[in-house]
Design a protein around this motif. Structure first.
Motif, PDB file in Angstrom:
ATOM      1  N   LEU A 112       0.892  -0.991   0.187  1.00  0.00           N
ATOM      2  CA  LEU A 112       0.025   0.318   0.069  1.00  0.00           C
ATOM      3  C   LEU A 112       1.028   1.195   0.033  1.00  0.00           C
ATOM      4  O   LEU A 112       0.597   2.257  -0.371  1.00  0.00           O
ATOM      5  N   TYR A 113       2.198   1.608   1.104  1.00  0.00           N
ATOM      6  CA  TYR A 113       3.092   2.535   0.846  1.00  0.00           C
ATOM      7  C   TYR A 113       2.944   2.689  -0.736  1.00  0.00           C
ATOM      8  O   TYR A 113       3.485   3.622  -0.491  1.00  0.00           O
ATOM      9  N   TYR A 114       3.632   1.559  -1.025  1.00  0.00           N
ATOM     10  CA  TYR A 114       4.518   1.778  -2.343  1.00  0.00           C
ATOM     11  C   TYR A 114       4.092   2.094  -3.373  1.00  0.00           C
ATOM     12  O   TYR A 114       3.998   3.473  -4.071  1.00  0.00           O
ATOM     13  N   THR A 115       3.206   1.374  -3.444  1.00  0.00           N
ATOM     14  CA  THR A 115       2.050   1.391  -4.764  1.00  0.00           C
ATOM     15  C   THR A 115       1.525   3.776  -4.649  1.00  0.00           C
ATOM     16  O   THR A 115       1.378   3.938  -5.582  1.00  0.00           O
ATOM     17  N   GLY A 116       1.215   4.275  -3.197  1.00  0.00           N
ATOM     18  CA  GLY A 116       0.522   4.903  -3.037  1.00  0.00           C
ATOM     19  C   GLY A 116       1.538   6.047  -3.297  1.00  0.00           C
ATOM     20  O   GLY A 116       1.458   7.453  -3.744  1.00  0.00           O
ATOM     21  N   TYR A 117       3.174   6.092  -2.834  1.00  0.00           N
ATOM     22  CA  TYR A 117       4.102   6.829  -2.530  1.00  0.00           C
ATOM     23  C   TYR A 117       4.746   6.906  -3.659  1.00  0.00           C
ATOM     24  O   TYR A 117       4.481   8.293  -4.474  1.00  0.00           O
TER      25      TYR A 117
END
Length: 558
Positions: free
Chosen positions: A233-238
């Motif tokens: 979730l963090y990688y795809t968002g950031y």
């Protein structure tokens, strides 16, 4: 070390060679292997050695997350919307640099260091590199599980470092070489590869919750699945793209597996998750009153935690080092809360955003005035000696004191405020698993969302008179996360993964908030462009750059 002594020992060794009638004194004679101490030369031989090395990896994990005064959680809270830098009025503006992304607040600041993380990573790399040197047991070998736990720890450490600094060296072997920074995508590929290996090789029943008293703090398959989903979730968002080797379906399957395991559940009342939210005014030694109905360490909601213990000496203590920094700045405890250094003062604007009846407010925040503490002379001194005092402190990790103000880190009241704080650092709770599953599109998204939200409004008698249901939309899920995980080091990174501009706009709401510094009025200032220029990343310690002979490069904007 005394060079004369070294010279004498070498000469003495040479004389001994001659007295024994040897033809030559070889280098091997001087290179004596220790018979009592473990070294890289005589270690990594047996499965027991591997287990001891794995414990060293766990220790590296604990030291990197809890062994520093300003850790991942404290930095995340200060950089985020929930807290300001705080600290003492005479402490300088070091925490303002972090809070406002502005080096002009303290131009001499050297920035944050990642050395503790890389020490832990080195330990993991050392064990991984020695795997084939170890004589593993022929039957019932723990090889795969030990190596899986080791690789999981390495993944956890790298995930913390890459989120904070973005541009970091990717080191997969034990080395002291200066290694340049890598593309973050490559770091995340290692993180996901390590986590997938761990998920496949740590048995589901390796550390059952039923045995939490002995296994609390061990890394499970489920903990790795939770971090995999969080990292996805963090990688795809950031970064705005899919990571290599992991899909949304993989992340959802991971958290759904945790839910279907029946290993975890929500603690019925939110406040019971946190010792300080349950604490009573207790005489020295009365731990029952002090902890009240706290659900306990390793409770049914704990998926991943870093274990901490109290110690009364400075030699290798295993306490929670950063708890003292977020405690109120008083000379002795104001029961039931212990004293500390006043970092991470809570933003009153954030406190005002809780809905009426949301029990997470009183469970998460010490309200100095609301709890009748501001009348205490000690608190008046605290106000005069504090920087950015707001009347609110973090309750979730507040250290405790007995009725007479003595530190309650040890039952007999002899605890040290600096090293006797021992509350575990909970990295993942079951509530996070439920909300991640909802966000990732589970068919049960509404049910999972309702479970978390309704618990937030549930009282001791099991009723929830102020609860109002909401649709499990992405906006509502993110809003719920804001209050569910306040002061747990999570919300700042939730902001970042919603976009730099969005995060900047949210952080800018703290601009103009009124506080007290040295007892006088002051105002928080925040320029969102400072945050945008730095993309929310922390400043790499300038000493690290110097020690690397400038192989490392400072993050843009700093």
């Amino acid at each position: 070390m005394d060079m004369k002594k070294i010279k004498f020992n070498i000469l003495a060794a040479g004389a001994l060679c001659l007295s024994l009638g040897t033809v030559s004194c070889t280098e091997g004679f001087l290179d004596v292997e220790s018979k009592t101490e473990s070294t890289t030369g005589n270690f990594y031989k047996t499965e027991r050695d591997a287990y001891r090395a794995l414990l060293g990896c766990y220790d590296g994990y604990r030291r990197s997350t809890c062994g520093s005064a300003v850790n991942f959680l404290v930095n995340a809270e200060v950089m985020g919307y929930e807290c300001f830098g705080g600290s003492g009025a005479s402490d300088g503006n070091g925490m303002r640099v972090t809070d406002r992304f502005d080096l002009s607040e303290l131009p001499s600041s050297t920035g944050s260091s990642w050395s503790g993380y890389y020490t832990g990573i080195y330990k993991c790399n050392e064990l991984i590199s020695r795997e084939n040197d170890i004589q593993w047991e022929e039957t019932n070998s723990m090889r795969n599980q030990y190596m899986a736990e080791c690789r999981a720890i390495r993944a956890f450490l790298y995930f913390d470092v890459v989120r904070q600094f973005g541009n970091i060296p990717l080191i997969t072997v034990p080395t002291n070489d200066n290694v340049p920074q890598s593309d973050p995508a490559d770091v995340y590929k290692l993180i996901f590869d390590d986590l997938k290996f761990a998920i496949e090789n740590i048995p589901a029943n390796a550390y059952p919750k039923a045995e939490s008293e002995t296994n609390d703090g061990k890394i499970t398959k489920y903990a790795c699945e939770a971090i995999l989903a969080r990292a996805y979730l963090y990688y795809t968002g950031y970064y705005g793209e899919e990571p290599e080797g992991v899909t949304k379906a993989d992340a959802l399957a991971a958290v759904e597996d945790i839910i279907s395991s029946d290993e975890y559940d929500l603690v019925p009342e939110y406040r019971r998750l946190w010792p300080a939210a349950c604490a009573g005014i207790a005489e020295v030694g009365d731990m029952t009153t002090l902890y009240g109905d706290y659900a306990g360490d390793g409770n049914c909601e704990t998926v991943l935690t870093v274990k901490c213990t109290a110690s009364v000496n400075w030699a290798g203590y295993d306490g929670n080092r950063w708890q003292v920094n977020i405690a109120m700045r008083t000379s002795t405890g104001v029961a039931p809360y212990a004293q500390g250094w006043g970092y991470s003062t809570v933003n009153p604007a954030f406190v005002e955003e809780y809905e009426p009846g949301d029990t997470r407010r009183t469970a998460s925040v010490i309200d100095m005035k609301g709890e009748g503490l501001e009348e205490n002379p000690l608190v008046q001194t605290c106000i005069n000696q504090s920087q950015e005092y707001t009347g609110y402190y973090i309750k979730k990790y507040a250290p405790l004191s007995f009725a007479d103000g003595t530190h309650a880190g040890l039952e007999n009241g002899t605890g040290n405020l600096m090293i006797s704080n021992h509350q575990d650092y909970v990295q993942v709770r079951y509530a996070d698993v439920l909300l991640m599953a909802a966000e990732l599109g589970s068919p049960n998204a509404q049910t999972y969302f309702d479970m978390v939200r309704k618990r937030a409004f549930t009282l001791a008698d099991g009723t929830a008179p102020d609860y109002t249901p909401k649709t499990a939309s992405l906006e509502n899920i993110m809003r719920e996360r804001q209050f569910e995980f306040a002061f747990e080091g999570i919300n700042y990174y939730d902001l970042l993964r919603q976009g730099i501009d969005y995060a900047a706009a949210q952080l800018a709401k703290q601009d103009g908030v009124e506080v007290l510094t040295a007892g006088g009025p002051a105002t928080i200032s925040f320029n969102p462009q400072n945050f945008i220029d730095k993309k929310g990343l922390m400043m790499i310690n300038t000493n690290q750059i110097r020690l690397s002979n400038n192989v490392l490069k400072q993050n843009p904007g700093w």
